[in-house]
Design an enzyme around this catalytic site. Sequence first.
Site, PDB file in Angstrom:
ATOM      1  N   ASP A   8       3.236 -34.727 -33.731  1.00 39.91           N
ATOM      2  CA  ASP A   8       4.506 -34.626 -33.017  1.00 39.91           C
ATOM      3  C   ASP A   8       4.254 -34.411 -31.531  1.00 39.91           C
ATOM      4  OD1 ASP A   8       3.904 -31.853 -32.918  1.00 39.91           O
ATOM      5  OD2 ASP A   8       4.739 -31.676 -34.943  1.00 39.91           O
ATOM      6  N   MET A  22       9.162 -20.452 -27.763  1.00 45.15           N
ATOM      7  CA  MET A  22      10.475 -21.062 -28.020  1.00 45.15           C
ATOM      8  C   MET A  22      11.606 -20.183 -27.495  1.00 45.15           C
ATOM      9  SD  MET A  22       9.771 -22.377 -31.925  1.00 45.15           S
ATOM     10  CE  MET A  22       9.093 -20.848 -32.547  1.00 45.15           C
ATOM     11  N   LYS A  34      10.511 -35.420 -32.129  1.00 42.51           N
ATOM     12  CA  LYS A  34      11.833 -35.795 -31.613  1.00 42.51           C
ATOM     13  C   LYS A  34      11.742 -37.113 -30.864  1.00 42.51           C
ATOM     14  CE  LYS A  34      13.663 -31.216 -30.958  1.00 42.51           C
ATOM     15  NZ  LYS A  34      13.197 -30.177 -30.075  1.00 42.51           N
TER      16      LYS A  34
END
Length: 514
Positions: free
Chosen positions: A36, A173, A58
Amino acid sequence: MPMGKVYLVGAGPGDPKLITLRGLEALQRADAVVYDRLAGPQLLSRIPDHVERIYVGKRPDRHTMKQEEINQLLVDLALQGKTVCRLKGGDPTVFGRVGEEAGLLKQNGISYEIVPGITSAIAVPAYAGIPVTHRELASSFSVVTGHESPDKLDRTIHWDKVTNATGTLLFLMGVAKIGYISEQLIKHGRSPKTPVALVRWGTRAEQATLVGTLEDIEQKVREADFQPPAVIVVGDVVKQREELQWIEKKPLFGRRILVTRSRSQASELADRIDELGGEPYEFPVIETRLPEGPEAVAAIESALQEADSYDWVVLTSVNGVEFFFRWLETTGTDIRRFHRAEFAAVGPKTAEALKKRGISATALPEKFLAEGLLESLAQRVQAGQKALLPRGDLARDVLPRELNALGLETVSLDVYETVPAGRHDEFLLELLQDGGIHAVTFTSSSTVTNLMEALRRMGAESPAELLAGAAVACIGPITAKTAEEHGLRVTAVAEESTIEGLIQSLIEATNERR
Ligand code: SAH
């Protein structure tokens, strides 16, 4: 069919050299690589061409693959008998959902290994000059997720305990929640003056750091429009940055530089860029190989049969040297059969390559093939002598012409050929479109031509336009001329036509752009 196996591999925080040896081994042995966004693109270039690559991150144009789908994908690939490398950013066990992936593999009786990686929680602050512990400032650290919505955060994070449990707090995050996080920490007893740093895209060309305190960091983030992904560091260790920051001081820091030469030659340039704090992006557009046509081979064989007839063997490049010796080997020609010949090398690298083979050559200046050469040759050669010129099929014909003019008989030999390379590279296209490539290097005219062709093959309508945002550095005037003919605006031409010369011009060119 025998069942495959899955390696759950930590890729490290982005700098491709921050993967473990075991991780790299798994990557290179895999039949399929599942990755990813956080796995650095340069790691993917180490994968052999035939390996299947599956992007599960994404993407604006497609729906993001759900975690359950990724788990199932790993199972399916292994059931097809494949060795799978599931590449994850940082360490796979740190907010990497490795539990779920390994869990389903286990349920399906598929064997797996977990290969730890360098977590961004520690490495990213380190690249900003912030150690997560320090003898006087912090004797412990904790790594906390900031991803959830505030009410869920409150359920999973016991702020009353977390706030003061360790000297240093690291949030992953957490950028979008920075206001809430600072508020909770102050509320539970941290001083509003506690230093805070946000480090975005640490270890990559985009690395950027924002420093503040618990009471003003939210506003600073908003003012700077500071985007994730970032590691948030809270605690006195942040102050260390003033003294300890290091990579940011290097001359090519923050610059991602495209390296277009052949894979075998790229590493020297890439290594220098890396050493100087830049991020090399290797995209070889040329490959060198032994000529395959029967005529070329016959010409080489007959030239080597007459080894004892030459007065000179003139080599013009490192490649020339390497392939010349490969031919001696394939044809079983003993080097001593060139007993009459004096060896000459154009440029210091070529001389060095010969030296490694035990031959001290007459050095000829590289600067520049045309005029300087004739003068230095004229003093050394005599009319009537015979010279062998082993070189690549793209070598220019200045040298034989000059030697002929001095009355020598020359035999030019194409000991290697260069063929265009450059496979489809979506990452590169994306980086070019987003201004993520800051400079492009060209080490020969054919690297220019081939890059333009490769980009066109990848669907770029106007490669020159695509490259317009990047500085263009060329190894010499001939290469620069070719670049200009292709519509590129050349920013820098190396004064000395060597890799080091190219690096120097690159430093100057990128500094001007800052
Ligand atoms: N397993 C990963 C973390 C995955 S969670 C690891 O061990 O590093 C994803 C978060 O990691 C991001 O939101 C960000 O907070 C952090 N992160 C990962 N790579 C980063 C990088 N190069 N620079 C800054 N933050 C990074």
